[in-house]
Design a protein around this motif. Structure first.
Motif, PDB file in Angstrom:
ATOM      1  N   ALA A  47       0.857  -1.179   0.000  1.00  0.00           N
ATOM      2  CA  ALA A  47       0.000   0.000   0.000  1.00  0.00           C
ATOM      3  C   ALA A  47       0.897   1.235   0.000  1.00  0.00           C
ATOM      4  N   TYR A  48       0.483   2.245  -0.765  1.00  0.00           N
ATOM      5  CA  TYR A  48       1.244   3.495  -0.850  1.00  0.00           C
ATOM      6  C   TYR A  48       0.329   4.654  -0.497  1.00  0.00           C
ATOM      7  N   GLU A  49       0.868   5.619   0.248  1.00  0.00           N
ATOM      8  CA  GLU A  49       0.148   6.860   0.508  1.00  0.00           C
ATOM      9  C   GLU A  49       0.844   7.960  -0.284  1.00  0.00           C
ATOM     10  N   ILE A  50       0.132   8.522  -1.259  1.00  0.00           N
ATOM     11  CA  ILE A  50       0.716   9.454  -2.223  1.00  0.00           C
ATOM     12  C   ILE A  50       0.097  10.834  -2.048  1.00  0.00           C
ATOM     13  N   ILE A  51       0.924  11.877  -2.092  1.00  0.00           N
ATOM     14  CA  ILE A  51       0.445  13.245  -1.905  1.00  0.00           C
ATOM     15  C   ILE A  51      -0.291  13.712  -3.158  1.00  0.00           C
ATOM     16  N   ALA A  52      -1.510  14.200  -2.959  1.00  0.00           N
ATOM     17  CA  ALA A  52      -2.311  14.721  -4.064  1.00  0.00           C
ATOM     18  C   ALA A  52      -2.418  16.239  -4.029  1.00  0.00           C
ATOM     19  N   LYS A  53      -2.227  16.817  -2.847  1.00  0.00           N
ATOM     20  CA  LYS A  53      -2.280  18.283  -2.712  1.00  0.00           C
ATOM     21  C   LYS A  53      -1.466  18.679  -1.500  1.00  0.00           C
ATOM     22  N   GLY A  54      -0.709  19.762  -1.617  1.00  0.00           N
ATOM     23  CA  GLY A  54       0.083  20.240  -0.489  1.00  0.00           C
ATOM     24  C   GLY A  54       1.515  19.753  -0.547  1.00  0.00           C
ATOM     25  N   LYS A  55       2.214  19.892   0.582  1.00  0.00           N
ATOM     26  CA  LYS A  55       3.622  19.567   0.635  1.00  0.00           C
ATOM     27  C   LYS A  55       3.990  19.157   2.053  1.00  0.00           C
ATOM     28  N   ASP A 205     -10.891  13.508  12.458  1.00  0.00           N
ATOM     29  CA  ASP A 205     -10.002  13.655  13.605  1.00  0.00           C
ATOM     30  C   ASP A 205      -9.845  15.140  13.925  1.00  0.00           C
ATOM     31  N   PHE A 206     -10.098  15.530  15.166  1.00  0.00           N
ATOM     32  CA  PHE A 206      -9.934  16.915  15.591  1.00  0.00           C
ATOM     33  C   PHE A 206      -8.876  16.950  16.691  1.00  0.00           C
ATOM     34  N   TYR A 207      -7.809  17.717  16.493  1.00  0.00           N
ATOM     35  CA  TYR A 207      -6.716  17.799  17.460  1.00  0.00           C
ATOM     36  C   TYR A 207      -6.672  19.191  18.088  1.00  0.00           C
ATOM     37  N   GLN A 208      -6.456  19.233  19.391  1.00  0.00           N
ATOM     38  CA  GLN A 208      -6.129  20.493  20.063  1.00  0.00           C
ATOM     39  C   GLN A 208      -4.755  20.292  20.681  1.00  0.00           C
ATOM     40  N   ILE A 209      -3.738  20.926  20.100  1.00  0.00           N
ATOM     41  CA  ILE A 209      -2.351  20.672  20.482  1.00  0.00           C
ATOM     42  C   ILE A 209      -1.790  21.849  21.259  1.00  0.00           C
ATOM     43  N   ARG A 210      -1.514  21.624  22.525  1.00  0.00           N
ATOM     44  CA  ARG A 210      -0.858  22.580  23.427  1.00  0.00           C
ATOM     45  C   ARG A 210      -1.701  23.828  23.709  1.00  0.00           C
ATOM     46  N   ASP A 211      -2.360  24.378  22.721  1.00  0.00           N
ATOM     47  CA  ASP A 211      -3.165  25.574  22.967  1.00  0.00           C
ATOM     48  C   ASP A 211      -4.385  25.525  22.067  1.00  0.00           C
ATOM     49  N   ILE A 212      -5.399  26.270  22.450  1.00  0.00           N
ATOM     50  CA  ILE A 212      -6.691  26.203  21.772  1.00  0.00           C
ATOM     51  C   ILE A 212      -6.630  26.724  20.341  1.00  0.00           C
ATOM     52  N   ASP A 213      -5.595  27.496  20.001  1.00  0.00           N
ATOM     53  CA  ASP A 213      -5.498  28.083  18.668  1.00  0.00           C
ATOM     54  C   ASP A 213      -4.963  27.097  17.631  1.00  0.00           C
ATOM     55  N   THR A 214      -4.342  26.029  18.100  1.00  0.00           N
ATOM     56  CA  THR A 214      -3.760  25.061  17.175  1.00  0.00           C
ATOM     57  C   THR A 214      -4.707  23.870  17.037  1.00  0.00           C
ATOM     58  N   ILE A 215      -5.522  23.886  16.013  1.00  0.00           N
ATOM     59  CA  ILE A 215      -6.504  22.830  15.817  1.00  0.00           C
ATOM     60  C   ILE A 215      -6.278  22.198  14.447  1.00  0.00           C
ATOM     61  N   CYS A 216      -6.220  20.874  14.432  1.00  0.00           N
ATOM     62  CA  CYS A 216      -6.001  20.128  13.205  1.00  0.00           C
ATOM     63  C   CYS A 216      -7.195  19.227  12.960  1.00  0.00           C
ATOM     64  N   ARG A 217      -7.631  19.154  11.724  1.00  0.00           N
ATOM     65  CA  ARG A 217      -8.747  18.272  11.374  1.00  0.00           C
ATOM     66  C   ARG A 217      -8.287  17.312  10.281  1.00  0.00           C
ATOM     67  N   GLU A 218      -8.489  16.042  10.517  1.00  0.00           N
ATOM     68  CA  GLU A 218      -8.099  14.999   9.558  1.00  0.00           C
ATOM     69  C   GLU A 218      -9.318  14.165   9.215  1.00  0.00           C
ATOM     70  N   THR A 219      -9.584  14.004   7.932  1.00  0.00           N
ATOM     71  CA  THR A 219     -10.717  13.199   7.488  1.00  0.00           C
ATOM     72  C   THR A 219     -10.221  12.096   6.561  1.00  0.00           C
ATOM     73  N   ILE A 220     -10.585  10.864   6.867  1.00  0.00           N
ATOM     74  CA  ILE A 220     -10.166   9.704   6.077  1.00  0.00           C
ATOM     75  C   ILE A 220     -11.398   9.005   5.517  1.00  0.00           C
ATOM     76  N   LEU A 234      -6.412  19.251   7.478  1.00  0.00           N
ATOM     77  CA  LEU A 234      -6.507  20.705   7.515  1.00  0.00           C
ATOM     78  C   LEU A 234      -5.816  21.193   8.784  1.00  0.00           C
ATOM     79  N   PHE A 235      -4.723  21.907   8.626  1.00  0.00           N
ATOM     80  CA  PHE A 235      -3.960  22.434   9.762  1.00  0.00           C
ATOM     81  C   PHE A 235      -3.869  23.938   9.597  1.00  0.00           C
TER      82      PHE A 235
END
Length: 249
Positions: A47-55, A205-220, A234-235
């Protein structure tokens, strides 16, 4: 005759009682988005995970970020293609539970796992680590997971599992209290599983990392056998999109 009847009743009770107080099967219900386990369970070769958008670091669109390789029937290798050049080896036992985990970076870390179930609690440990895990079970489902350091009563990670009416995993709440360097942190994560039909699901997936301003959302998004086919992260204002290529025999 009375004693024979009593013995027969006792034997019948033991023989007919469900043998679930030693089973580790509830652990598999929380592995529905664990890629190495999904490869093992579905006997997927590559299985391979390939980047389609972003860097990501030096990787750009079209580059492979992760690849997974089935070494044999019970070993799955995963490798991150980056400047870190990390790779991991997951080995499963005959019942499908992780028995050994190796991480290869500048040096090798090797962990052999031991699990034992006592009534409605599963205890997990590794001889190579002071970190322990305790799973609490209700109705043959993991409802709570607590990770801690031996001889330390404070949990370093606390996870709660919520299931829907169809006995499927619906939400996972995670709180991390201590980081790798033992510093106090309070990161939070919420996973939400949405089922479209019997086989296709989404995981947000919703992440709150160290402070409330840093929120990451991951959808699979998963395919019809429950294997990932697309991931969006989305970061802040940046979006990373990847897709998966799966190869079976």
């Amino acid at each position: 005759m009375k004693y024979i009847l009593i013995l027969w009743c006792v034997f019948s009770f033991i023989a007919c009682s469900p043998d679930n107080k030693t089973s580790l099967e509830p652990l598999k219900k929380i592995d529905i988005d664990n890629i190495p386990y999904l490869m093992y369970d579905n006997q997927i070769d590559l299985a391979y995970e390939i980047i389609a958008k972003g860097k990501v670091a030096a990787l750009e669109v079209g580059d492979t970020m992760y690849y997974y390789n089935r070494i044999n029937d019970n070993q799955i290798e995963s490798k991150l293609r980056s400047i870190m050049c990390c790779s991991f080896m997951n080995t499963y036992d005959s019942l499908g539970f992780l028995s050994n985990y190796e991480m290869f970076t500048d040096y090798v870390e090797n962990y052999t796992y031991k699990r034992i179930r006592v009534e409605d609690t599963i205890f997990e440990s590794s001889l190579e680590s002071s970190k322990k895990t305790k799973y609490l079970i209700k109705d043959e489902r993991i409802i709570e997971e607590v990770r801690f350091i031996e001889n330390d009563s404070n949990a370093i990670k606390h996870i709660r599992y919520i299931y829907n009416d169809e006995d499927r995993l619906e939400k996972v709440f995670t709180t991390i209290k201590k980081g790798y360097n033992n510093e106090f942190i309070h990161d939070k994560e919420l996973k939400v599983y949405t089922y479209v039909n019997d086989s296709i699901l989404f995981c947000s997936d919703f992440y709150q990392i160290r402070d409330i301003d840093t929120i990451c959302r991951e959808t699979i998004k998963y395919n019809n056998i429950g294997f990932p086919k697309e991931k969006r992260i989305l970061f802040r204002e940046d979006t990373l999109k990847t897709y998966f290529v799966m190869i079976k025999d």
